[in-house]
Design a protein around this motif. Structure first.
Motif, mmCIF file in Angstrom:
data_model
loop_
_atom_site.group_PDB
_atom_site.id
_atom_site.type_symbol
_atom_site.label_atom_id
_atom_site.label_comp_id
_atom_site.label_asym_id
_atom_site.label_seq_id
_atom_site.Cartn_x
_atom_site.Cartn_y
_atom_site.Cartn_z
ATOM 1 N N SER A 42 0.847 -1.191 0.000
ATOM 2 C CA SER A 42 0.000 0.000 0.000
ATOM 3 C C SER A 42 0.880 1.238 0.000
ATOM 4 N N LEU A 43 0.323 2.324 -0.540
ATOM 5 C CA LEU A 43 0.975 3.619 -0.526
ATOM 6 C C LEU A 43 0.063 4.588 0.217
ATOM 7 N N ILE A 44 0.633 5.365 1.140
ATOM 8 C CA ILE A 44 -0.142 6.341 1.906
ATOM 9 C C ILE A 44 0.463 7.714 1.630
ATOM 10 N N ASP A 45 -0.237 8.526 0.836
ATOM 11 C CA ASP A 45 0.236 9.861 0.475
ATOM 12 C C ASP A 45 -0.419 10.911 1.361
ATOM 13 N N GLY A 46 0.334 11.955 1.677
ATOM 14 C CA GLY A 46 -0.190 13.031 2.506
ATOM 15 C C GLY A 46 -0.300 12.658 3.968
ATOM 16 N N ALA A 47 0.427 11.628 4.380
ATOM 17 C CA ALA A 47 0.337 11.131 5.755
ATOM 18 C C ALA A 47 0.862 12.171 6.744
ATOM 19 N N LEU A 48 0.301 12.138 7.937
ATOM 20 C CA LEU A 48 0.807 12.975 9.016
ATOM 21 C C LEU A 48 2.076 12.355 9.575
ATOM 22 N N ARG A 49 3.104 13.181 9.767
ATOM 23 C CA ARG A 49 4.299 12.762 10.483
ATOM 24 C C ARG A 49 4.276 13.443 11.851
ATOM 25 N N SER A 50 4.037 12.654 12.882
ATOM 26 C CA SER A 50 3.933 13.183 14.246
ATOM 27 C C SER A 50 4.289 12.063 15.201
ATOM 28 N N ARG A 51 4.297 12.366 16.491
ATOM 29 C CA ARG A 51 4.631 11.319 17.451
ATOM 30 C C ARG A 51 3.653 10.162 17.364
ATOM 31 N N ASP A 52 2.341 10.447 17.283
ATOM 32 C CA ASP A 52 1.352 9.362 17.251
ATOM 33 C C ASP A 52 1.511 8.475 16.027
ATOM 34 N N THR A 53 1.744 9.072 14.858
ATOM 35 C CA THR A 53 1.866 8.252 13.651
ATOM 36 C C THR A 53 3.218 7.537 13.607
ATOM 37 N N ASP A 54 4.262 8.169 14.129
ATOM 38 C CA ASP A 54 5.556 7.480 14.196
ATOM 39 C C ASP A 54 5.481 6.285 15.144
ATOM 40 N N LEU A 55 4.766 6.431 16.270
ATOM 41 C CA LEU A 55 4.588 5.300 17.186
ATOM 42 C C LEU A 55 3.837 4.164 16.507
ATOM 43 N N MET A 56 2.815 4.503 15.718
ATOM 44 C CA MET A 56 2.067 3.460 15.017
ATOM 45 C C MET A 56 2.955 2.748 13.995
ATOM 46 N N ALA A 57 3.684 3.520 13.206
ATOM 47 C CA ALA A 57 4.550 2.906 12.199
ATOM 48 C C ALA A 57 5.628 2.042 12.855
ATOM 49 N N ASP A 58 6.239 2.543 13.922
ATOM 50 C CA ASP A 58 7.279 1.764 14.610
ATOM 51 C C ASP A 58 6.710 0.463 15.177
ATOM 52 N N ALA A 59 5.498 0.524 15.715
ATOM 53 C CA ALA A 59 4.884 -0.674 16.292
ATOM 54 C C ALA A 59 4.600 -1.719 15.221
ATOM 55 N N LEU A 60 4.075 -1.286 14.090
ATOM 56 C CA LEU A 60 3.772 -2.234 13.007
ATOM 57 C C LEU A 60 5.055 -2.813 12.411
ATOM 58 N N ARG A 61 6.105 -1.980 12.334
ATOM 59 C CA ARG A 61 7.399 -2.512 11.900
ATOM 60 C C ARG A 61 7.875 -3.589 12.855
ATOM 61 N N ALA A 62 7.763 -3.306 14.153
ATOM 62 C CA ALA A 62 8.234 -4.267 15.155
ATOM 63 C C ALA A 62 7.503 -5.586 15.047
ATOM 64 N N MET A 63 6.238 -5.565 14.605
ATOM 65 C CA MET A 63 5.462 -6.800 14.466
ATOM 66 C C MET A 63 5.638 -7.470 13.117
ATOM 67 N N GLY A 64 6.373 -6.834 12.187
ATOM 68 C CA GLY A 64 6.690 -7.560 10.958
ATOM 69 C C GLY A 64 6.410 -6.850 9.657
ATOM 70 N N ALA A 65 5.748 -5.690 9.673
ATOM 71 C CA ALA A 65 5.489 -4.962 8.430
ATOM 72 C C ALA A 65 6.741 -4.188 8.017
ATOM 73 N N SER A 66 6.915 -4.020 6.717
ATOM 74 C CA SER A 66 7.982 -3.176 6.191
ATOM 75 C C SER A 66 7.360 -1.817 5.859
ATOM 76 N N ILE A 67 7.857 -0.770 6.493
ATOM 77 C CA ILE A 67 7.314 0.571 6.278
ATOM 78 C C ILE A 67 8.478 1.515 6.015
ATOM 79 N N THR A 68 8.479 2.106 4.826
ATOM 80 C CA THR A 68 9.482 3.102 4.484
ATOM 81 C C THR A 68 8.797 4.451 4.324
ATOM 82 N N VAL A 69 9.552 5.501 4.584
ATOM 83 C CA VAL A 69 8.984 6.845 4.617
ATOM 84 C C VAL A 69 9.802 7.767 3.728
ATOM 85 N N ASP A 70 9.104 8.534 2.901
ATOM 86 C CA ASP A 70 9.728 9.557 2.078
ATOM 87 C C ASP A 70 8.863 10.808 2.191
ATOM 88 N N GLY A 71 9.290 11.753 3.029
ATOM 89 C CA GLY A 71 8.471 12.940 3.263
ATOM 90 C C GLY A 71 7.175 12.559 3.951
#
Length: 427
Positions: A42-71
């Motif tokens: 999936s691609l998520i454009d216009g995403a918010l970069r903040s503490r709450d969204t970074d915590l969500m992305a980090d948690a999903l990465r820790a459980m096995g998802a690959s998440i890369t960020v560009d802007g």
């Protein structure tokens, strides 16, 4: 250690500014969960970069998802879910959306969080997972549920569960977002009084359907049928709740603020702020040809007092209360007893801080009665609550010498709030 005090800028003239706001936290974190559970990238454009969204992305990465960020673009590739340790901060979406995901993992997922998160209700999430057959272990103290563990075996049978979600709509949304991956799907039946912030449940249903999931929605009953979650290209709307302090700036100073890309239709509760402003006598125009929302305050910022049931839009309460504190008459805000279980007890915090500046505020069983009085400066405490911080900034526009404690707590949903705010005031 004492938190830094931020001198809230005073508006020496009516503000006039165009203020782009970043993407919706609510949509970004739902899109991240659905993307991690999807059957492809999936691609998520216009995403918010903040503490709450970074915590969500980090948690999903820790459980096995690959998440890369560009802007402000996230690229998510699902992976096999496994055990992990997750830091939730103060993010209700992480605390309540990820335990059902963890039940699908193969292994133990440990949930930890900020100390203040102990005050956030969790029973609706943990009890429902236990009823659905997940293995949930914690402190055993319902008043201090963190840390807790969800031990998954790679799947969950699912089925029907009856819960009381009157403390938070996130109890329902968390189950729905993961439910398509349960063997039998999930049916969630709400048994309590009215669900707060119901538009957020409607947002979850809408996004599930966009991802190809079959969802039946009725009164206090939702069924997510089992099946694949499709990978999707998500385009995130601006965060309308984060826009409200800037719109409030126009209202209190008699100025004009424009927000670009305001959606024509949306499930975000923040859209209701337009109606609240109009009830207070503020002019609101939504230009269909370019999507700009323009708010123009009355001369010298005169505002009418209001009587509003904010049950569905409780997150707007701190900003609305700030407006009511400088209005020309009494306001009664109701339907928001559930705010006592948010990042802080927002009703108590608002009563305490508004009173400290000179306003007459009374708590009711489910809200606040606000009788404006001349305000004076002072320290505005934020209680690690981003919306308390922005409310203090609004009051500081028309009240000299307001010192907002820990303005950095706005990083929860808008990391550069103080810079955007100062630029708006300075023109």
């Amino acid at each position: 250690m004492t938190a830094e005090l931020w001198p809230a800028p005073v508006a020496s003239s009516p503000v006039s500014a165009t203020v782009p706001v970043p993407g919706s936290k609510s949509i970004t974190n739902r899109a991240l969960v659905l993307a991690a559970l999807a059957d492809g990238p999936s691609l998520i454009d216009g995403a918010l970069r903040s503490r709450d969204t970074d915590l969500m992305a980090d948690a999903l990465r820790a459980m096995g998802a690959s998440i890369t960020v560009d802007g402000d673009t996230f690229t998510v590739v699902p992976g096999d879910l496994h055990g992990a340790e997750i830091e939730c901060g103060l993010a209700g979406t992480v605390l309540r959306f990820l335990p059902p995901v963890a039940a699908l993992a193969d292994g133990e997922v440990l949930f930890t969080a900020d100390d203040a998160a102990q005050k956030r209700p969790m029973g609706g999430t943990l009890d429902s997972l236990d009823a659905l057959g997940a293995r949930v272990t914690g402190s055993g103290d319902p008043e201090r549920p963190l840390p807790f563990r969800v031990t998954g075996t790679g799947g969950l049978l699912g089925g029907e569960v009856h819960i009381d979600a009157s403390a938070s709509s996130q109890f329902v949304s968390g189950l729905l977002l993961a439910g398509a991956r349960f063997d039998e799907g999930v049916t969630v039946v709400h048994t309590g009084t009215a669900i707060p912030s119901l538009p957020h449940v409607e947002m979850s249903v809408e996004m599930l359907r966009t991802a190809g999931v079959h969802v039946d929605a009725g009164f206090n009953r939702w069924t997510v049928h089992p099946g694949p979650v499709k990978g999707h290209h998500w385009v995130v709307e601006p965060d309308l709740s984060n826009a409200t302090p800037f719109l409030a700036a126009a209202a209190v100073t008699g100025g004009t603020v424009r927000i670009p890309d305001w959606p024509m239709t949306t499930s975000q509760p923040g859209d209701q702020f337009r109606v609240i402003l109009q009830d207070m006598g503020v002019n609101v125009e939504h230009y269909t040809h370019n999507g700009v929302l323009e708010v123009s305050g009355r001369p010298e910022g005169h505002l009418r007092g209001i009587s509003w049931d904010l049950h569905d839009v409780g997150e707007l309460t701190p900003t609305v209360a700030a407006l009511c504190a400088v209005a020309d008459g009494r306001s009664h805000l109701s339907g928001i007893a559930h705010l006592r279980g948010h990042e802080t007890d927002r009703l108590a915090a608002l009563q305490r801080e508004l009173s400290s500046l000179g306003c007459d505020v009374t708590q009711t069983e489910d809200g606040l009665i606000i009788d404006p009085q001349p305000l004076t400066g002072g320290v505005w405490h934020t209680y690690a609550d981003h919306r308390m911080a922005t409310a203090g900034a609004v009051l500081g526009l028309v009240t000299p010498d307001v010192l907002v404690e820990d303005i950095a707590t706005t990083s929860k949903t808008m990391p550069d709030f103080d810079l955007r705010w100062t630029q708006m005031v300075e023109g």
